[in-house]
Scaffold this motif. Structure first.
Motif, short mmCIF file in Angstrom:
data_model
loop_
_atom_site.label_atom_id
_atom_site.label_comp_id
_atom_site.label_asym_id
_atom_site.label_seq_id
_atom_site.Cartn_x
_atom_site.Cartn_y
_atom_site.Cartn_z
N GLN A 28 0.83 -1.21 0.00
CA GLN A 28 0.00 0.00 0.00
C GLN A 28 0.87 1.26 0.00
OE1 GLN A 28 -2.48 0.47 3.48
NE2 GLN A 28 -3.99 1.63 2.33
N LYS A 29 1.93 1.26 0.78
CA LYS A 29 2.85 2.40 0.87
C LYS A 29 3.43 2.76 -0.49
CE LYS A 29 7.44 3.30 2.80
NZ LYS A 29 8.50 2.70 3.64
N HIS A 30 3.67 1.74 -1.32
CA HIS A 30 4.29 1.97 -2.63
C HIS A 30 3.28 1.98 -3.78
CE1 HIS A 30 8.43 1.93 -1.23
NE2 HIS A 30 8.06 0.99 -0.38
N GLY A 31 1.99 2.05 -3.45
CA GLY A 31 0.96 2.23 -4.47
C GLY A 31 0.56 0.99 -5.24
N MET A 32 0.83 -0.18 -4.70
CA MET A 32 0.41 -1.41 -5.36
C MET A 32 -1.00 -1.75 -4.92
SD MET A 32 3.94 -3.58 -5.06
CE MET A 32 3.28 -4.97 -5.96
N SER A 33 -1.81 -2.28 -5.82
CA SER A 33 -3.20 -2.55 -5.51
C SER A 33 -3.39 -3.80 -4.66
CB SER A 33 -4.02 -2.67 -6.80
OG SER A 33 -3.50 -3.71 -7.59
#
Length: 70
Positions: A28-33
């Motif tokens: 989540q921190k790195h924008g992965m779904s």
């Protein structure tokens, strides 16, 4: 072209292995779904090391005729 670079994968795997968060929080921190891909990268890294995160350059295509003969 690979969606994620080797460096990106290595960074996320390192964060997880250094106990900086869970699969879900790091993803989540790195924008992965989803965290599924990170789980796959960690497993590949544990089994194969750095090579597990690198994109395979070999083509594994076979002609239809050759596959029928084998």
């Amino acid at each position: 072209m690979a969606k994620h670079s080797y460096e990106f994968k290595k960074q996320l795997v390192s964060e997880y292995l250094d106990n900086q968060g869970s699969y879900a929080s790091i993803s989540q921190k790195h924008g992965m779904s989803s965290s599924c891909q990170l789980k796959t990268w960690v497993a590949a890294y544990k089994k194969l090391g750095d090579n597990g995160l690198k994109r395979s350059r070999s083509r594994k295509e076979y002609s239809f005729i050759i596959t029928l003969i084998r």
